[in-house]
Structure formats: structure tokens, C-alpha cells
Design an enzyme around this catalytic site. Sequence first.
Site, PDB file in Angstrom:
ATOM      1  N   ASN A 108       0.845  -1.182   0.000  1.00 26.82           N
ATOM      2  CA  ASN A 108       0.000   0.000   0.000  1.00 26.82           C
ATOM      3  C   ASN A 108       0.885   1.238   0.000  1.00 26.82           C
ATOM      4  O   ASN A 108       2.022   1.194   0.474  1.00 26.82           O
ATOM      5  CB  ASN A 108      -0.889   0.005   1.252  1.00 26.82           C
ATOM      6  N   HIS A 110       1.026   5.177   1.382  1.00 26.82           N
ATOM      7  CA  HIS A 110       0.393   6.041   2.384  1.00 26.82           C
ATOM      8  C   HIS A 110       0.909   7.458   2.204  1.00 26.82           C
ATOM      9  O   HIS A 110       2.111   7.659   2.012  1.00 26.82           O
ATOM     10  CB  HIS A 110       0.699   5.534   3.795  1.00 26.82           C
ATOM     11  N   ASP A 151      -1.911   0.466   8.371  1.00 26.13           N
ATOM     12  CA  ASP A 151      -0.657   1.211   8.211  1.00 26.13           C
ATOM     13  C   ASP A 151       0.451   0.771   9.161  1.00 26.13           C
ATOM     14  O   ASP A 151       1.361   1.552   9.461  1.00 26.13           O
ATOM     15  CB  ASP A 151      -0.905   2.724   8.403  1.00 26.13           C
TER      16      ASP A 151
END
Length: 202
Positions: A108, A110, A151
Site C-alpha cells: 500500500n 500512504h 498502516d
Amino acid sequence: MRQPLKLGFLASGNGSSAEAIVGAVRSGTLTAEPRLMVSNRKEAAALTWAREQGLDARHIATVPDAEAGDAALAAAMLEAGVDLIVLSGYLRRLGPRVLEAFAGRIINIHPGPLPQFGGEGMYGRRVHEAVLAAGLSETAVVIHVVDGDYDRGPELARRAVPVMAGDAAADLEDRVKAAEPDFFVETLRRIVAGELELPHVG
């Protein structure tokens, strides 16, 4: 010769990082093979774009039955032969089946420094507002491995982005968004080249 990395994408909106990655593949600058685009939103622009590109695109709902959605998503990615799942603005928590089937193989991006500016609810402009409130002179784009916590997975790479005097959250958001696509492509190139190793998460 190294086999192309087979990619699956998850997006809730436009999927701009996926567009940049597929563009790099098509131009020959990234050795990878896009296999599947999935969105939790039936009307997501990312699905329309993927179909226009000739990429298999599917809507898999995660509500009201999160367990069924998790199973369907894991099955779809496995059936597509995906090696690595790329989150491109996917705003749903991944379930245990996907996380187990692709442990250490989901990444991912961020839009702020982690772990300070991550966690549940910290996405989009909220991140930039928090960075500005903290008075930082620079923020960062971070690519990390996804695990069961928002996260919190191992960090793979980060790129600093300056905070300018007088920035509003929208200004910083635009600057970070402009940095994300190329950084995602560069990081995938490093993974393909063996310069970055994906850790096992589990």
C-alpha cells in the site's frame, strides 16, 4: 530470465497509482503483468478505466457480508494467478483470508510519514491536516506491506515531500499525490530487480 511479476489491484476510487503502474508495464519500463482490478464500489472509476484497458475488472462488495467478500476477493486473486496485490486507494480493511493467502505480498502507499500519521481513519486530506498541525518541514510518501493493522506493516520505501510555507492541506495533498505514481512504479521496479525483498507477514 526473471518472470514478469503478476499484479492484482484494489481500488475504491480512481486508482491513479494503478494507472501509472499499468502505463509503465505497457511502455516496457516495468517488467510486470497486470492481471486483475477489483473494487469494493460498483461504480468506481478504476473499474471503468480497467475495462477500457482490457484488464479483468470485478466488483466485490465487502458489506454487508465482510466474510463472503473476503473469501471472494481471495479466490479472485488466486484464480488470476496474482503474485503481488497493490492497493491503489482501497479504503476497506482486508480480511483474514486475503491476508493469509497473500501474506507479505500486499503493498500500500500512504500519503504521510508512518507510523506517526497512520492508523484507522488516517487517509486522504486528514493526513495532510495532521502533518501541517504538527509543524513538520517535510512529509513523506511511504510504501509498506499490508498486515492486519491499518498502516502498521513493514515499510519498504519512503520518499520525502517538502512542506512549503503557507501550505494549506489541499496544497500539500496535491504535492504528495503528484509524487505517488512514479514512486510506486520505481518501488515495483526495485522489487522486480530483487533490490527490495518482501518480508513474510504472518
